[in-house]
Design a protein around this motif. Structure first.
Motif, PDB file in Angstrom:
ATOM      1  N   SER A  10       0.840  -1.195   0.000  1.00 26.95           N
ATOM      2  CA  SER A  10       0.000   0.000   0.000  1.00 26.95           C
ATOM      3  C   SER A  10       0.879   1.252   0.000  1.00 26.95           C
ATOM      4  CB  SER A  10      -0.904   0.044   1.239  1.00 26.95           C
ATOM      5  OG  SER A  10      -1.803  -1.050   1.252  1.00 26.95           O
ATOM      6  N   PHE A  11       0.341   2.316  -0.575  1.00 22.78           N
ATOM      7  CA  PHE A  11       0.983   3.620  -0.530  1.00 22.78           C
ATOM      8  C   PHE A  11      -0.043   4.645  -0.061  1.00 22.78           C
ATOM      9  CE2 PHE A  11       3.418   1.367  -3.819  1.00 22.78           C
ATOM     10  CZ  PHE A  11       4.719   1.546  -3.351  1.00 22.78           C
ATOM     11  N   ASN A  12       0.295   5.360   1.012  1.00 19.19           N
ATOM     12  CA  ASN A  12      -0.590   6.394   1.543  1.00 19.19           C
ATOM     13  C   ASN A  12      -2.002   5.875   1.785  1.00 19.19           C
ATOM     14  OD1 ASN A  12       1.486   8.377   1.363  1.00 19.19           O
ATOM     15  ND2 ASN A  12       1.040   8.596  -0.832  1.00 19.19           N
ATOM     16  N   GLY A  13      -2.081   4.664   2.308  1.00 20.47           N
ATOM     17  CA  GLY A  13      -3.365   4.071   2.639  1.00 20.47           C
ATOM     18  C   GLY A  13      -4.101   3.408   1.496  1.00 20.47           C
ATOM     19  N   LYS A  14      -3.551   3.511   0.284  1.00 18.84           N
ATOM     20  CA  LYS A  14      -4.196   2.873  -0.870  1.00 18.84           C
ATOM     21  C   LYS A  14      -3.498   1.563  -1.182  1.00 18.84           C
ATOM     22  CE  LYS A  14      -5.290   3.426  -5.769  1.00 18.84           C
ATOM     23  NZ  LYS A  14      -5.162   4.280  -6.978  1.00 18.84           N
ATOM     24  N   GLU A  15      -4.281   0.474  -1.188  1.00 15.83           N
ATOM     25  CA  GLU A  15      -3.719  -0.851  -1.440  1.00 15.83           C
ATOM     26  C   GLU A  15      -3.475  -1.027  -2.943  1.00 15.83           C
ATOM     27  OE1 GLU A  15      -4.351  -5.102   0.732  1.00 15.83           O
ATOM     28  OE2 GLU A  15      -6.107  -4.270  -0.262  1.00 15.83           O
ATOM     29  N   LEU A  50      13.484  -3.209  -4.785  1.00 17.92           N
ATOM     30  CA  LEU A  50      13.432  -1.752  -4.813  1.00 17.92           C
ATOM     31  C   LEU A  50      12.328  -1.203  -3.918  1.00 17.92           C
ATOM     32  CD1 LEU A  50      14.060  -0.958  -8.590  1.00 17.92           C
ATOM     33  CD2 LEU A  50      15.677  -0.834  -6.693  1.00 17.92           C
ATOM     34  N   VAL A  51      11.291  -2.013  -3.708  1.00 20.02           N
ATOM     35  CA  VAL A  51      10.192  -1.662  -2.811  1.00 20.02           C
ATOM     36  C   VAL A  51       9.923  -2.879  -1.930  1.00 20.02           C
ATOM     37  CG1 VAL A  51       7.731  -1.143  -2.657  1.00 20.02           C
ATOM     38  CG2 VAL A  51       9.127  -0.004  -4.384  1.00 20.02           C
ATOM     39  N   LYS A  52       9.854  -2.673  -0.626  1.00 16.41           N
ATOM     40  CA  LYS A  52       9.587  -3.788   0.282  1.00 16.41           C
ATOM     41  C   LYS A  52       8.082  -3.968   0.458  1.00 16.41           C
ATOM     42  CE  LYS A  52      10.722  -5.732   4.790  1.00 16.41           C
ATOM     43  NZ  LYS A  52      11.457  -5.548   6.067  1.00 16.41           N
ATOM     44  N   PRO A  53       7.565  -5.176   0.231  1.00 16.74           N
ATOM     45  CA  PRO A  53       6.123  -5.395   0.425  1.00 16.74           C
ATOM     46  C   PRO A  53       5.735  -5.265   1.891  1.00 16.74           C
ATOM     47  CG  PRO A  53       7.253  -7.472  -0.023  1.00 16.74           C
ATOM     48  CD  PRO A  53       8.270  -6.391  -0.222  1.00 16.74           C
ATOM     49  N   ASP A  54       4.485  -4.918   2.117  1.00  8.99           N
ATOM     50  CA  ASP A  54       3.984  -4.827   3.482  1.00  8.99           C
ATOM     51  C   ASP A  54       3.775  -6.209   4.082  1.00  8.99           C
ATOM     52  OD1 ASP A  54       3.875  -2.040   3.167  1.00  8.99           O
ATOM     53  OD2 ASP A  54       1.833  -2.137   2.371  1.00  8.99           O
ATOM     54  N   ALA A  55       3.493  -7.174   3.233  1.00  3.49           N
ATOM     55  CA  ALA A  55       3.303  -8.556   3.686  1.00  3.49           C
ATOM     56  C   ALA A  55       3.627  -9.486   2.524  1.00  3.49           C
ATOM     57  CB  ALA A  55       1.863  -8.784   4.159  1.00  3.49           C
TER      58      ALA A  55
END
Length: 248
Positions: A10-15, A50-55
């Motif tokens: 998610s970015f800024n609360g948007k999944e 380059l981007v770490k997943p939230d889960a």
């Protein structure tokens, strides 16, 4: 083989990615398709670090990329080759210097060993005559081939291509597709291609993965894709004239 399990981001609360799971086999061209803003590039960035997943987890031949020690992560990174959308060549370096860059940064090879490997990779993509030229002196298609040569110079196990045909004419696009497929099969690389080019899907798509608004809605072979009953995939596919004709 690469396995992704329940990747969420998610970015800024948007999944943006909603629990994506799949696996990608070596020696195959695995295509991730979908419209703009569906999460394709974010998924690729999660896979290459380059981007770490939230889960979720990303496994490279059973090694958990995000839950490993730094040495294991670095080892996996060295097994990756990446072809960026714009080529990402250094304007101040020659073609051969661009290709040699990963060897300079990541290996302790001798100058002669590096030169031999660079020459081989340029020959493999048909650019040996352009070794001393600058990026400003070559065409867009040649820049993509330089990018491919640089991506394979470390003899990767995994190859990631972000929109490899972006900005290319149809004939050059076909040549780039064929080159990527040949290299994938020849060296038994696990190749993942982000694309919206339906000609690529028809020509080199072996395993195809469709993302829609952060969800995986379909996965299968190119022989099956025109028979899909998924409405969102039908809409995406049949906006392409060639596919409409094939489906008749």
């Amino acid at each position: 083989m690469i396995e992704i399990n329940n990747i969420v981001k998610s970015f800024n609360g948007k999944e943006v990615l909603k629990g994506i799971t799949s696996n990608f086999q070596k020696g195959e061209t695995n295509l991730i398709i979908g419209g703009s803003g569906t999460g394709k590039s974010v998924l690729l960035k999660c896979m290459i670090g380059l981007v770490k997943p939230d889960a979720g987890t990303v496994l490279y031949n059973g090694r958990d990329f995000y839950n490993s020690d730094k040495d294991t992560q670095q080892s996996i990174r060295r097994e990756m080759g990446v072809l960026f959308q714009g080529g990402a060549l250094f304007d101040s370096k020659t073609v051969e210097e661009n290709v040699r860059f990963p060897l300079d940064m990541l290996t302790d090879q001798s100058a002669s060993e590096k030169q031999e490997r660079v020459a081989f990779c340029l020959q493999r993509v048909g650019l040996e005559a352009a070794a001393k030229r600058m990026p400003s002196e070559i065409s867009g298609g040649m820049k993509k081939r330089v990018g491919i040569a640089r991506a394979i110079v470390m003899n990767p196990m995994y190859l990631f291509c972000d929109e490899p045909n972006s900005g290319l004419d149809p004939l050059t696009s076909v040549k780039i597709d064929e080159l990527i497929k040949e290299i994938t099969e020849e060296y038994q690389i696990t190749t993942i291609i982000i694309t919206h080019d339906m000609n690529s899907v028809l020509e080199i798509g072996q395993n195809i993965f469709f993302l829609y608004q952060g969800d995986k809605l379909w996965e299968g072979k190119k022989e099956e894709i025109t028979k899909t009953t998924v409405p969102e995939l039908q809409e995406f596919l049949f906006s392409n004239k060639l596919l409409r004709e094939m489906a008749r």
